[in-house]
Design an enzyme around this catalytic site. Structure first.
Site, short mmCIF file in Angstrom:
data_model
loop_
_atom_site.label_atom_id
_atom_site.label_comp_id
_atom_site.label_asym_id
_atom_site.label_seq_id
_atom_site.Cartn_x
_atom_site.Cartn_y
_atom_site.Cartn_z
N ASN A 98 0.81 -1.23 0.00
CA ASN A 98 0.00 0.00 0.00
C ASN A 98 0.85 1.28 0.00
OD1 ASN A 98 0.63 0.24 2.75
ND2 ASN A 98 -1.31 -0.65 3.41
N HIS A 331 -0.48 -8.17 5.25
CA HIS A 331 0.85 -7.67 4.87
C HIS A 331 0.82 -6.36 4.10
CE1 HIS A 331 0.88 -12.11 5.16
NE2 HIS A 331 1.90 -11.86 5.96
N CYS A 332 -0.10 -5.46 4.45
CA CYS A 332 -0.18 -4.12 3.78
C CYS A 332 -0.36 -4.27 2.27
CB CYS A 332 1.06 -3.27 4.04
SG CYS A 332 1.46 -2.99 5.73
N ALA A 333 -0.92 -5.37 1.81
CA ALA A 333 -1.00 -5.60 0.35
C ALA A 333 -2.30 -6.32 0.02
CB ALA A 333 0.22 -6.41 -0.10
#
Ligand SMILES: Cc1ncc(COP(=O)(O)O)c(C=O)c1O
Length: 377
Positions: A98, A331-333
């Site tokens: 992100n 995982h920020c994704a």
């Protein structure tokens, strides 16, 4: 603690890095570029030397085109927003962190549009498709070199060629590859890298390389120490992007880290980490109901789920019962998980570093076997 979360930040660091941080902090670290006295000059030399080592590592001919940042996220924001301030269209991929997607979405409020190249369920990207996505107003292709979720490495050279022949800027997010995959920055226009992951430097370090001729605007102004008679931001590098006092002790550590990588050799580091990752996957793949994500050439990440088990619970047991640090969740994704079809369940990520050992890998695989048995009862 067995540390298998090197994709978040590497631990441990080489002792040379720790020593360099302490040394810079203890020797009277003054503000570089803010005075002509000896301590200020020697702090300036720390920045100069670190820039030089990083340039060597990434094959950058002019070290001054590297601006220090506090992490990859900052470098990505500087790069993406700095080249898109006049509007236009961006192409990116569904495998991004992100730290890429959010700046792009934020630019949407200023009329910047974007398209996303979708990965398949194994995390693969068909790079050739980038060419068809280019429009008349496309100004930037930005993509990760390696997925932080499943580790897949992408063909940035091919993407760079497509960008170049279409007169579009090409930016790489090297958060997961810098220090562990050979990078030739001559092939890209912008390179955002962390100092604290595979580079083995301190947290709070990273950088942005901007190739000669690339026009970039600053997004933070002031405090460069240079051209004080000017009321506007200098336009020369690295000052255009380096506003405010730099973290000299950490940058000293980053310099020592780059030196360490040059000495050990990126290929040797990659070889060791890949061996550990492959060993782990070979050992766990026979666990009943295990799913391992990603495919092909990878950085040293194993993303997995035990079907039916909550990934957060598995990571918690690994930590609480066995003293093993991994990372579970999204995982920020989010879009990457969507591509992998894990957006509802997330996964556990074990990521291996240069200082992990085969013994640790064997132990972690053993523990996972036990957990899978326990969770089936
Ligand atoms: C692919 C990718 N991009 C960007 C980032 C952000 O990096 P940083 O933590 O250095 O800001 C990460 C962090 O894990 C990452 O994996």
């Amino acid at each position: 603690m067995i540390y298998l979360d090197n994709a978040a930040t590497s631990f441990a660091k080489p002792k040379e890095v720790v020593m360099a941080v302490c040394d810079a902090a203890c020797r009277g670290c003054a503000n570089p570029g803010r005075g002509g006295h000896s301590l200020s000059v020697s702090a300036g030399e720390v920045l100069y030397n670190t820039r030089g080592r990083i340039a060597e590592l990434f094959n950058i001919s002019d070290p001054e085109r590297i601006a220090f940042c506090k992490n990859t996220t900052e470098a990505l924001n500087f790069g993406i927003k700095g080249v898109m301030h006049n509007g236009g269209h961006i192409i990116t991929t569904s495998m991004e962190h992100n730290s890429v997607i959010r700046p792009i979405k934020a630019l949407g409020k200023q009329g910047v549009t974007h398209s996303i190249l979708q990965a398949d369920a194994a995390g693969n990207l068909d790079i050739n498709r980038l060419e068809k996505m280019i429009r008349r107003d496309t100004r930037l292709i930005v993509m990760t070199h390696s997925s932080n979720v499943c580790g897949n490495i992408y063909d940035i050279e091919k993407a760079a060629q497509i960008a170049r022949r279409n007169n579009v800027l090409f930016m790489v997010d090297a958060a997961q590859s810098a220090g562990t995959v050979q990078i030739d920055a001559q092939k890209v226009d912008l390179l955002a890298f962390p100092g604290h992951k595979g580079m083995l430097g301190p947290m709070g370090t990273g950088g942005l390389y901007v190739a000669e001729g690339v026009k970039i605007a600053s997004i933070i102004e002031g405090g460069t120490g240079s051209v004080s008679e000017s009321l506007t931001q200098p336009e020369f590098f690295p000052d255009i992007l380096e506003s405010g006092t730099q973290n000299v002790p950490a940058i000293a550590g980053l310099g020592a880290a780059a030196e360490f990588l040059l000495k050990e050799g990126v290929w040797a580091i990659r070889g060791h980490e890949n061996e550990l990752c492959k060993r782990f996957e070979d050992e766990i793949k026979n666990i009943e109901n295990i799913t391992i994500y990603g495919s092909g050439e990878k950085t040293a990440i194993t993303a997995f789920n035990i079907v039916g088990a909550d990934c957060v619970e598995v990571a918690q047991i690994l930590n609480d019962r066995y003293g093993i640090a991994t990372r579970a969740g999204l995982h920020c994704a989010y879009l990457a998980h969507k591509s992998l079809k894990t957006e509802e369940i997330g996964c556990v990520r074990a990521s291996f570093g240069y200082f992990n050992t085969q013994k640790e890998v064997d132990y972690a695989a053993d523990c996972l076997y036990k957990i899978s048995k326990d969770l089936q009862i």
